[in-house]
Design a protein around this motif. Structure first.
Motif, PDB file in Angstrom:
ATOM      1  N   UNK A 162     -37.542   6.329   8.814  1.00  0.00           N
ATOM      2  CA  UNK A 162     -36.732   6.768   9.949  1.00  0.00           C
ATOM      3  C   UNK A 162     -36.086   5.575  10.654  1.00  0.00           C
ATOM      4  N   UNK A 163     -36.855   4.517  10.886  1.00  0.00           N
ATOM      5  CA  UNK A 163     -36.314   3.330  11.566  1.00  0.00           C
ATOM      6  C   UNK A 163     -35.208   2.676  10.731  1.00  0.00           C
ATOM      7  N   UNK A 164     -35.441   2.579   9.422  1.00  0.00           N
ATOM      8  CA  UNK A 164     -34.426   1.978   8.542  1.00  0.00           C
ATOM      9  C   UNK A 164     -33.173   2.851   8.475  1.00  0.00           C
ATOM     10  N   UNK A 165     -33.345   4.169   8.468  1.00  0.00           N
ATOM     11  CA  UNK A 165     -32.197   5.086   8.458  1.00  0.00           C
ATOM     12  C   UNK A 165     -31.440   4.995   9.780  1.00  0.00           C
ATOM     13  N   UNK A 166     -32.161   4.891  10.890  1.00  0.00           N
ATOM     14  CA  UNK A 166     -31.523   4.759  12.203  1.00  0.00           C
ATOM     15  C   UNK A 166     -30.667   3.499  12.291  1.00  0.00           C
ATOM     16  N   UNK A 167     -31.044   2.480  11.530  1.00  0.00           N
ATOM     17  CA  UNK A 167     -30.287   1.222  11.512  1.00  0.00           C
ATOM     18  C   UNK A 167     -29.248   1.204  10.384  1.00  0.00           C
ATOM     19  N   UNK A 168     -29.047   2.368   9.745  1.00  0.00           N
ATOM     20  CA  UNK A 168     -28.059   2.545   8.671  1.00  0.00           C
ATOM     21  C   UNK A 168     -28.336   1.637   7.474  1.00  0.00           C
ATOM     22  N   UNK A 169     -29.634   1.389   7.189  1.00  0.00           N
ATOM     23  CA  UNK A 169     -30.012   0.562   6.044  1.00  0.00           C
ATOM     24  C   UNK A 169     -30.374   1.399   4.828  1.00  0.00           C
ATOM     25  N   UNK A 170     -30.657   2.677   5.037  1.00  0.00           N
ATOM     26  CA  UNK A 170     -30.926   3.562   3.908  1.00  0.00           C
ATOM     27  C   UNK A 170     -30.401   4.947   4.194  1.00  0.00           C
ATOM     28  N   UNK A 171     -30.261   5.707   3.111  1.00  0.00           N
ATOM     29  CA  UNK A 171     -29.761   7.074   3.199  1.00  0.00           C
ATOM     30  C   UNK A 171     -30.727   7.993   2.466  1.00  0.00           C
ATOM     31  N   UNK A 172     -30.780   9.219   2.932  1.00  0.00           N
ATOM     32  CA  UNK A 172     -31.594  10.251   2.290  1.00  0.00           C
ATOM     33  C   UNK A 172     -30.652  11.305   1.714  1.00  0.00           C
ATOM     34  N   UNK A 173     -31.001  11.805   0.530  1.00  0.00           N
ATOM     35  CA  UNK A 173     -30.197  12.860  -0.104  1.00  0.00           C
ATOM     36  C   UNK A 173     -31.112  13.669  -1.001  1.00  0.00           C
ATOM     37  N   UNK A 174     -30.776  14.948  -1.228  1.00  0.00           N
ATOM     38  CA  UNK A 174     -31.574  15.735  -2.172  1.00  0.00           C
ATOM     39  C   UNK A 174     -31.484  15.118  -3.569  1.00  0.00           C
ATOM     40  N   UNK A 175     -32.601  15.141  -4.284  1.00  0.00           N
ATOM     41  CA  UNK A 175     -32.619  14.611  -5.651  1.00  0.00           C
ATOM     42  C   UNK A 175     -31.916  15.609  -6.565  1.00  0.00           C
ATOM     43  N   UNK A 176     -31.031  15.121  -7.397  1.00  0.00           N
ATOM     44  CA  UNK A 176     -30.193  15.981  -8.243  1.00  0.00           C
ATOM     45  C   UNK A 176     -31.017  16.900  -9.134  1.00  0.00           C
ATOM     46  N   UNK A 177     -32.081  16.377  -9.770  1.00  0.00           N
ATOM     47  CA  UNK A 177     -32.836  17.207 -10.722  1.00  0.00           C
ATOM     48  C   UNK A 177     -33.925  18.043 -10.062  1.00  0.00           C
ATOM     49  N   UNK A 178     -34.208  17.775  -8.787  1.00  0.00           N
ATOM     50  CA  UNK A 178     -35.212  18.556  -8.062  1.00  0.00           C
ATOM     51  C   UNK A 178     -34.813  18.554  -6.595  1.00  0.00           C
ATOM     52  N   UNK A 179     -34.051  19.542  -6.198  1.00  0.00           N
ATOM     53  CA  UNK A 179     -33.479  19.560  -4.857  1.00  0.00           C
ATOM     54  C   UNK A 179     -34.531  19.685  -3.757  1.00  0.00           C
ATOM     55  N   UNK A 180     -35.783  19.953  -4.119  1.00  0.00           N
ATOM     56  CA  UNK A 180     -36.854  19.978  -3.111  1.00  0.00           C
ATOM     57  C   UNK A 180     -37.257  18.566  -2.720  1.00  0.00           C
ATOM     58  N   UNK A 181     -37.011  17.612  -3.609  1.00  0.00           N
ATOM     59  CA  UNK A 181     -37.372  16.216  -3.358  1.00  0.00           C
ATOM     60  C   UNK A 181     -36.204  15.493  -2.688  1.00  0.00           C
TER      61      UNK A 181
END
Length: 135
Positions: free
Chosen positions: A67-86
């Motif tokens: 969360x802290x790294x995402x708040x600082x725009x250092x990482x992104x989260x996205x659904x995994x293509x082969x398993x959208x639950x992940x």
């Protein structure tokens, strides 16, 4: 220092000193943030569980770091293509630059610390550390 000193005590001491040095060089990052960035530095997206295993951290503990790294725009989260639950975690451009800085600091410290240590001893130490991490 006695030759029979516990390897875990020595490991803890080495870890403490390592984190002090890195904390000076990378003062804008916590040890956990450095760990995550180093594990993502190869540019390959990973799930939270995969990062947790690689970093040796429980997913519940990792969530706050991510969360802290995402708040600082250092990482992104996205659904995994082969398993959208992940959810897949990847570095942003800024995150890749920061991860490269972490990797460079790690390599420089390792080089300074191990200067003059024979390669066979370093290989043995890697085996020991790998075994400890697997236990």
């Amino acid at each position: 220092m006695a030759n029979d000193e516990s390897m875990l005590v020595l490991l803890q001491r080495a870890t403490h000193v390592t984190l002090q040095v890195l904390g000076t060089e990378l003062a804008d990052l916590t040890a956990s943030e450095m760990n995550v960035l180093a594990n993502l530095a190869d540019g390959q997206p990973r799930t939270v569980s995969e990062i947790g295993v690689a970093a040796g951290v429980r997913p519940t503990t990792l969530t706050g770091v991510l969360d802290r790294l995402a708040d600082r725009a250092l990482l992104a989260r996205a659904p995994r293509a082969r398993d959208r639950r992940a959810v897949e975690i990847s570095l942003t451009e800024a995150g890749a630059r920061k991860a490269a800085r972490v990797t460079k600091a790690f390599a420089a410290l390792e080089s300074r610390a191990l200067d003059g240590v024979p390669q066979t001893a370093i290989a043995q130490a890697r085996r020991v550390l790998t075994a400890l991490a697997a236990s």
